[in-house]
Each structure stands twice: as structure tokens, then as C-alpha cells.
Scaffold this motif. Sequence first.
Motif, short mmCIF file in Angstrom:
data_model
loop_
_atom_site.label_atom_id
_atom_site.label_comp_id
_atom_site.label_asym_id
_atom_site.label_seq_id
_atom_site.Cartn_x
_atom_site.Cartn_y
_atom_site.Cartn_z
N ILE A 298 0.78 -1.29 -0.13
CA ILE A 298 0.13 0.02 0.04
C ILE A 298 0.88 1.29 -0.13
CG2 ILE A 298 -1.99 -1.04 1.25
CD1 ILE A 298 -0.98 0.58 3.73
N GLY A 299 2.13 1.10 0.02
CA GLY A 299 3.21 2.46 -0.09
C GLY A 299 4.43 1.98 0.04
N ARG A 300 5.06 2.93 -0.20
CA ARG A 300 6.86 2.84 -0.14
C ARG A 300 7.50 3.77 0.78
NH1 ARG A 300 10.36 1.29 -4.48
NH2 ARG A 300 8.37 0.74 -5.57
N SER A 301 8.01 3.38 1.73
CA SER A 301 8.99 4.25 2.50
C SER A 301 10.22 4.44 2.43
CB SER A 301 8.87 3.41 4.04
OG SER A 301 9.54 4.21 4.92
N PRO A 302 10.85 5.62 2.35
CA PRO A 302 12.23 6.10 2.18
C PRO A 302 13.10 5.79 3.52
CG PRO A 302 11.10 8.14 2.60
CD PRO A 302 10.09 7.06 2.47
N THR A 303 12.36 5.45 4.71
CA THR A 303 12.79 5.24 5.93
C THR A 303 13.71 3.83 6.15
OG1 THR A 303 10.92 6.83 7.04
CG2 THR A 303 12.58 5.52 8.41
N PRO A 304 14.86 3.98 6.36
CA PRO A 304 15.59 2.56 6.21
C PRO A 304 15.40 1.88 7.50
CG PRO A 304 17.04 4.23 6.42
CD PRO A 304 15.67 5.09 6.07
N VAL A 305 14.99 0.74 7.75
CA VAL A 305 14.81 -0.13 8.91
C VAL A 305 16.34 -0.53 9.15
CG1 VAL A 305 13.88 -2.10 10.22
CG2 VAL A 305 12.58 -0.75 8.42
N LEU A 306 17.06 -1.16 8.24
CA LEU A 306 18.35 -1.40 8.37
C LEU A 306 19.19 0.01 8.10
CD1 LEU A 306 18.73 -4.51 6.17
CD2 LEU A 306 18.09 -4.15 8.47
N THR A 307 19.81 0.30 9.13
CA THR A 307 20.11 2.06 9.09
C THR A 307 21.44 2.02 8.45
OG1 THR A 307 20.93 1.69 11.35
CG2 THR A 307 18.66 2.48 11.21
N GLY A 308 22.21 1.14 8.74
CA GLY A 308 23.67 1.09 8.00
C GLY A 308 24.66 1.65 9.39
N ASP A 309 23.82 2.26 10.48
CA ASP A 309 24.56 2.75 11.56
C ASP A 309 25.22 1.64 12.51
OD1 ASP A 309 25.42 3.87 13.99
OD2 ASP A 309 23.58 5.01 14.14
N ALA A 310 26.39 1.48 12.56
CA ALA A 310 26.88 0.41 13.26
C ALA A 310 26.43 0.35 14.95
CB ALA A 310 28.53 0.22 13.31
N ASP A 311 26.15 1.55 15.37
CA ASP A 311 25.78 1.66 16.77
C ASP A 311 24.25 1.35 16.77
OD1 ASP A 311 28.26 2.30 17.62
OD2 ASP A 311 27.94 4.55 17.55
N ARG A 312 23.60 1.34 15.93
CA ARG A 312 22.17 1.23 15.96
C ARG A 312 21.79 0.80 14.84
NH1 ARG A 312 18.12 1.88 19.26
NH2 ARG A 312 16.34 1.46 18.14
N PRO A 313 21.93 -0.54 14.46
CA PRO A 313 21.68 -1.05 13.08
C PRO A 313 20.45 -1.34 12.53
CG PRO A 313 23.01 -2.92 14.51
CD PRO A 313 22.92 -1.38 15.22
N PHE A 314 19.62 -1.16 13.59
CA PHE A 314 18.01 -1.47 13.28
C PHE A 314 17.24 -0.43 13.75
CE2 PHE A 314 20.20 -5.56 13.53
CZ PHE A 314 19.93 -6.10 12.42
N LEU A 315 16.29 0.27 13.29
CA LEU A 315 15.54 1.49 13.55
C LEU A 315 14.71 1.24 14.74
CD1 LEU A 315 14.51 4.25 13.03
CD2 LEU A 315 12.82 3.22 11.47
N PHE A 316 13.95 0.00 14.83
CA PHE A 316 13.27 -0.19 15.86
C PHE A 316 13.70 -1.26 17.06
CE2 PHE A 316 10.61 -0.24 12.12
CZ PHE A 316 10.03 0.83 12.05
N ASP A 317 13.39 -1.07 18.30
CA ASP A 317 13.34 -2.06 19.19
C ASP A 317 12.18 -2.71 19.37
OD1 ASP A 317 16.04 -1.94 20.20
OD2 ASP A 317 15.71 -0.19 21.35
N VAL A 318 12.15 -3.78 19.93
CA VAL A 318 10.79 -4.58 19.97
C VAL A 318 9.93 -3.77 20.81
CG1 VAL A 318 9.65 -6.46 20.98
CG2 VAL A 318 11.49 -6.85 19.20
N GLY A 319 8.72 -3.36 20.86
CA GLY A 319 7.99 -2.72 21.87
C GLY A 319 7.85 -1.14 21.30
#
Lengths: 336, 225
Positions: free
Chosen positions: B187-208
Motif C-alpha cells: 500500500i505504499g513505499r517508505s524511504p525510512t531505512p529499517v536497516l540503518t547502516g549505523d553500526a551503533d544502532r543497526p536496526f531502526l526499531f526495538d521490539v515494543g
Amino acid sequence: MSVARFKVVHAGPHCSVQDAGRPGNMRFGVPASGPMDRLAFDAAHAAIGNPQGGALIEVSMGGLTLECTEGAVGFAVAGGGFKVTLDRETLGPWCVASMVAGQTLTIRPGEWGSWACLAFGGTLEVETWLGSAATHAQSGFGGGAITSGQVVTVAGAERRDGRATAIEPPTFARPGAKVPVVPGPQDRFFAPETLAALTSETFRIGDAYDRMGVRLSGVALPVAGSLDMPSEPVLKGSVQVSGDGTPTVLLADHQTTGGYPKIATVPGHALDAFCQSRSGDAVRFVAVTPEAALKQARADHDRRAAFLGALAEAPGSLADRLARANLIDGVTDGGD
Amino acid sequence: MTDFPRFVAVSDRAVLAEFGDQIDTDIYADVLRLDRALAAQPVAGLIEAVPAYANLLVVFDPLETDHDEVSAGLRALLDGAQDAPEQTTARRVAVCYDGDLAPDLEEVARQSGLSVEEAINAHLSGDYSVFLYGFAPGYAYMAGVPEALQLPRKPAAVRGVPAGSVIIAGPQCLITTLTMPTGWWIIGRSPTPVLTGDADRPFLFDVGDPVTFERIDRAAFEAAT
């Protein structure tokens, strides 16, 4: 630092860079990946005199042919009973040797086994992801697939000629016809007779076999009642049963959660040899308790440590070995 | 069976802490409570903990500890766990709903009895949070799709769905991170990367984490990608 370079003349599907893997990321959907056969991985590094855990090339049944285009470097092959040839010389299947520019190394499936590890005396120059070069097959993240035509570079390349030797694969590296399983954790989804069938019937390794898992053929293991189960976390070695009753053993690149029940789990220590099974091989599961599996994991660790420790000892230079041989000959001569 | 929580020994090296057998916010809160307590005070030999809807898989090193010790440690953590302070962070995700980026939006609207604009607003109005990751790296399963927009997945999967696709099925929504087949509705496309490429915080979300979707137009989407 000296460099060795290779051209990949041929690489079959599923050949990839692997290191010890990236545990700790399953909560983000990322399995540890790493070698299908960790014993083979550790053995290859030990035999060539590397520290444990570094990047190497995992060779599938598709085989691998490398031409050395620059430099000189030692290498070790371990895992399965592959056919290993250096130009026209037959080595291996488990071996340490060295090669120089102009020589061609070929690793092809042999008498047994599905995966071989090729380690170099030096450091493979590869990409990492989340601190690991282990390739995750579906995404290609990590060191990546090895594909025909690409160039492989080894930094700090050393020949390590004193390590050249043939290695007898230990019997415990081979897949056995009996594979231990700990029942559960979702065995409640199965009728008692289905649970009994898991350990009384013979299954066979199916054709669908890759780094994610291997499907088994044999009797169906029907799920009792509805398949209405929220997605649950998945451990490597899980025997997951799909809606049609087909069991699949989940392996190095498994999904981290899944909505199919896991009837049983193959313990970690048994997975390495299991991964060397081939399509068509018979598998008989034997139920063990979690306590027995853990005890066996510890015993297996000690057995491996002893084997790897011995392998890490360099056989010595050619001169050393000739000296030893002369000494023995001398004793024999003296008895004449 | 009502004897939750249960601690089930798994293989040679894990314990599955089970809090229920269905998707339920109270059960899930128990999962998160133990997950946070364990992160604050890891049991000896811990390798990793994997939260899902109704249970937490705790993987340990069998050379260092065993099932009984880990189960006892988890029990003690549960008994001692206060209602841990919320450690979640609200996340914002941009979405462009333009036609070619949202190939299923018209059909979703039609089957829901809504106009396309109403369907977009329904999606934006959802109360989303990340329940678990699964399927592939960075695939964060969010619940919270409003009832008006809940459809069963498509009868057959579509191949080659691009990374960044915002897809829904039933109450669930996720943002894809890889080009993959999916049977969910795109239903859409997001430019927000979930795999951030940031070594300190590689994933956008924490569970919760709670998640808010924000609509962007084509120009903003192009500028962000």
C-alpha cells in the motif's frame, strides 16, 4: 604484507564466505549464519594455523575452482569427503598444502559430504555486516556469495609449508544414520502416535536442501487441530512441520521466528555431521532428554577440542620430518 | 492449560519462557517485561533472547550453564521484576502512497469499501507498535492496522516486491528490507531505512517501540531516496 589473489574460475550455487557467525541478532530477524559444519570450519583454520573464527570459503556440492593469479599462500580444506586437486595432483579430501600463481585448485563433491571449508594462511579480504563476514544467503549480507569470475584476495598471505599434510577426517565428522532430537518445544500440536512416528519411522534427506534448511521425506507428521499458533522464536536445528505434515530441519540461515510448530530440535553438537548428509540419505531420529543433550554437548566439546588441538600443532618443516624419519630408519638399521 | 508462565527446555541450549498461546496485549506485556529484566540483569551464560508474541526464547551456552539454572534465573527475574519503566522510543516512518509505489492500494480500498484517500487515512490512523522481528533481517512485525483495513493475505505471493514496501495483512503491517516475494498487500513505499547502516544502532526499531506513519508526497520521497 604479501598478497595472494585468485580468480574464481567456477563456483557452484551456495558457495559463500563464512566466519564464526553473528549470534545475538535473532531479536532483529537475523540468524547467526556461519558455517553449516562448524567442525569442518574449525578444523580448516586449526590445520592452516589461523586463529579460530575468521573468514573462509564454504564450498557447496556445486564445487569450486580457483586459479591463483598472484602470490603464494597455504590453504587447508576440511569437511566432507570432497575431491581436492591442485593442478593434476590429488590432495585431501582433508589436507593442507600451498599454491602459487599459475596453479589451479579444484574442490568437487566426492565420496561423502555436502559442505567443505577452504581456509587460507592469511586474511580473506571481505565485507562484513554487523561485525561478521558470515554470508546470510537470502540477503547476501556479509562476505557474500562466491561467484564465477570474481576475484578473491588474501592479505598477509603465508605459505606455511611446514603445515602441509594429509588429515584423516575423524569418524565423528561423518553423518550417522541415527540423529538425536529433543522433543518439543511445540510437541503439544501433535498426537501421541505422530510423536512416536518421528522416532520410529525412517526419513530421508529431501532434494530441497540449502543453508536455510533441509526438507525431509517420509511419513507425514500431521498437525492435530488447527494451525493457529502465533509466530514463535526458532532455534537452529528445529524440526518444523508445515501444514501438510512435512518436516524441515532449520539450519544456519533459518528464519528467526515462524508460525509452524516445531515437533523436536536437533541439538547443536549433532548438527555439523547432520549437515553433511546428502539427498536420499536415511535418517532415524532418536529422542533424548534436554539434560542428556546438554551432557553430550559438553562431551562433544571436549572431543573436538582434543582433535583441533592436535590439528593446530604444525607437523613441522620438511627438514624436521626427514630428520624424524631418518632417526626412525636409523634405529631400524641398528637392529639389523 | 493455565499454568503460565512455563519454562520449557529446548534442545541442548535454550529455554522457552511461555506466557500464553495467543496474541494478546497482556501476554505480550509479560514477554517484554522478562525481556527487559533479562537485558538489565543477564543470567550467566546468556547468548541471546528472542521475543515473540507469547514467549521469549532464551539461548545459552551449554558449556557454562544448564536449563535448570537458566529457568531458575528467569523465575527469579520475573519475581523481582517491577513494572519496568517503558524503555520504548516512538518512531516515525515516512510513507508515499503514490500509485506505482502502492500497487495494491486501490484494491485494498475497494475491498474495504473505502475511497483511496479514506484507505490512506485509515492506515495513517493506526496505533502501531513493533511486536517482533522475523522472516528476514529487519522485518519488524507491527500490529495496529485499523479493523476497517484488515484483509486476509492475497491468495498467491507476488515476486520481486522492492525493499521499502509498506505491506499489510490482517492487523499486521511491516516495511520490507529486501526484495522478496510477499502475499501481503502493498500500500505504499517508505524511504525510512529499517536497516540503518549505523553500526551503533543497526536496526531502526526495538521490539515494543510505538510507530507513527507520516504521509509524504512524491517529491519528498524522491528527495529522501
